[in-house]
Design a protein around this motif. Structure first.
Motif, PDB file in Angstrom:
ATOM      1  N   SER A   1      -9.942   8.187  -0.061  1.00  0.00           N
ATOM      2  CA  SER A   1     -10.085   6.725  -0.070  1.00  0.00           C
ATOM      3  C   SER A   1     -10.886   6.246   1.127  1.00  0.00           C
TER       4      SER A   1
ATOM      5  N   GLU B   1      -4.331   0.361  -0.428  1.00  0.00           N
ATOM      6  CA  GLU B   1      -3.897   1.740  -0.215  1.00  0.00           C
ATOM      7  C   GLU B   1      -4.236   2.097   1.221  1.00  0.00           C
TER       8      GLU B   1
ATOM      9  N   GLY C   1       0.798  -1.220   0.000  1.00  0.00           N
ATOM     10  CA  GLY C   1       0.000   0.000   0.000  1.00  0.00           C
ATOM     11  C   GLY C   1       0.828   1.265   0.000  1.00  0.00           C
TER      12      GLY C   1
ATOM     13  N   GLN D   1       1.105   2.593  -3.623  1.00  0.00           N
ATOM     14  CA  GLN D   1      -0.060   3.327  -4.106  1.00  0.00           C
ATOM     15  C   GLN D   1      -0.129   4.719  -3.473  1.00  0.00           C
ATOM     16  N   THR D   2       0.218   4.808  -2.211  1.00  0.00           N
ATOM     17  CA  THR D   2       0.205   6.103  -1.540  1.00  0.00           C
ATOM     18  C   THR D   2       1.247   7.046  -2.135  1.00  0.00           C
TER      19      THR D   2
ATOM     20  N   GLN E   1      -8.062   5.425  -8.836  1.00  0.00           N
ATOM     21  CA  GLN E   1      -6.890   6.112  -8.287  1.00  0.00           C
ATOM     22  C   GLN E   1      -6.647   7.430  -9.006  1.00  0.00           C
TER      23      GLN E   1
END
Length: 349
Positions: free
Chosen positions: A286, A299, A144, A147-148, A209
């Motif tokens: 999110s 994420e 995750g 993705q961050t 995203q």
């Protein structure tokens, strides 16, 4: 006739002439107050004469970046922030290699009991346990991070690009162009940033995203635009820009060769601070369900939102992603504030 300075040495008759007296006075003045290097009186040591008084040794100049780096490398706050940031980036880059398990595989699904044991606890090979689908929680936290990082970096880049375009228009042309651009920026700044991001993300028919990235980038545009516009207005009155105009240099060359490069310093420093805000805003979107709905790509904000269903039974599911968000945002903030203080002459200590 004896020499008054040294009675044992006879005085040269030539020194009694007017020209000899003048030369003797000049020699005494040149050697008056002379001192030996090292404070010794031994023969062979060099003498410093009156001609050397007030003379400054030449040394090479130090650039602004080099001077800032000298302060930063002794600043523990900057070192802490940079260490957190570098560690986060390395984990995000090598996440698939570091993660012990596949974040989408339900390896502990057979241990999930909706009534008695909805969340499997820690066990050998799974130090943080699993989520409600039996997926390794540590692996999901590690993956995750990628993705961050993607959301934070791309949102900042897109926001910086839009802010540069508006800031260059306002700072380079001035007049009615400046007024029009700044009124548009003022309207955007009058809306709370998170509310504006939520409104933009909610317009997407299919949350993903990229909707989060576009929403956060739109919020950051007026921040960069106003900052760059102020820096370019200061550059317009500088001597080198006035000299270029007097020499008949084209406006485009003045803007892109003289004004813009000298105005990017504060903008780049601000970008490091904006990344921290972008990470927090992305987690908020999110968390509200406006991000990527596919939980096979974890994420931190998404994990934090899903953990609310079991917040009383197993609060660790919410604690771990929240700690990751806080620590990473703190690292970027500490590094950005230290850079700002090192490059700002008014904030130097």
């Amino acid at each position: 006739m004896s020499n008054p300075d040294n009675p044992n040495t006879p005085l040269d008759p030539k020194n009694l002439t007017p020209s000899g007296k003048k030369q003797r006075i000049d020699d005494l003045a040149a050697t008056a107050g002379a001192r030996r290097v090292g404070g010794g009186s031994a023969a062979g040591t060099a003498l410093l004469t009156v001609d050397d008084a007030g003379r400054i040794e030449e040394s090479s100049g130090v650039s602004l970046i080099a001077s800032a780096w000298r302060r930063l490398r002794r600043n523990p706050v900057f070192l802490l922030g940079a260490g957190i940031t570098v560690l986060f980036i390395l984990i995000a880059i090598f996440a698939p290699l570091i993660a012990p398990h596949d974040p989408a595989a339900g390896l502990l699904l057979n241990k999930v009991r909706p009534q008695s044991n909805p969340v499997p606890g820690p066990e050998p090979g799974f130090p943080l346990g699993a989520d409600t689908s039996g997926r390794d929680y540590l692996s999901r936290l590690i993956v995750g991070s990628r993705q961050t990082l993607i959301v934070g970096v791309f949102a900042t880049l897109f926001g910086l690009t839009g802010g540069l375009a508006l800031g260059v228009l306002a700072g380079a042309f001035g007049g009615w162009v400046d007024s029009l651009v700044m009124r548009f920026v003022d309207v955007m700044l009058s809306i709370p940033s998170l509310l504006l991001a939520v409104s933009i993300a909610a317009l997407a028919t299919r949350p993903s995203q990229w909707t989060v990235i576009i929403a956060i980038a739109t919020v950051q545009v007026p921040i960069f635009a106003r900052l760059l516009r102020g820096s370019m207005l200061a550059q317009r009155a500088s001597d080198h820009v006035l000299a270029a105009r007097a020499l008949g240099v084209k406006r485009s060359a003045i803007v892109f060769r003289h004004m813009l490069p000298n105005s990017l310093g504060p903008v780049i420093v601000q970008a490091t601070l904006v990344i921290a805000g972008a990470i927090i805003d992305a987690a908020a979107l999110s968390f509200l369900g406006l991000g990527n709905p596919d939980d096979r790509k974890p994420e931190w904000g998404q994990m934090l939102g899903k953990a609310q269903n079991n917040i009383f039974d197993n609060p660790a599911l919410a604690v771990w992603p929240a700690l990751c968000i806080i620590i990473v945002a703190l690292g970027f903030t500490l590094m950005g504030e230290s850079l700002r203080e090192a490059l700002d002459p008014k904030s130097r200590r």
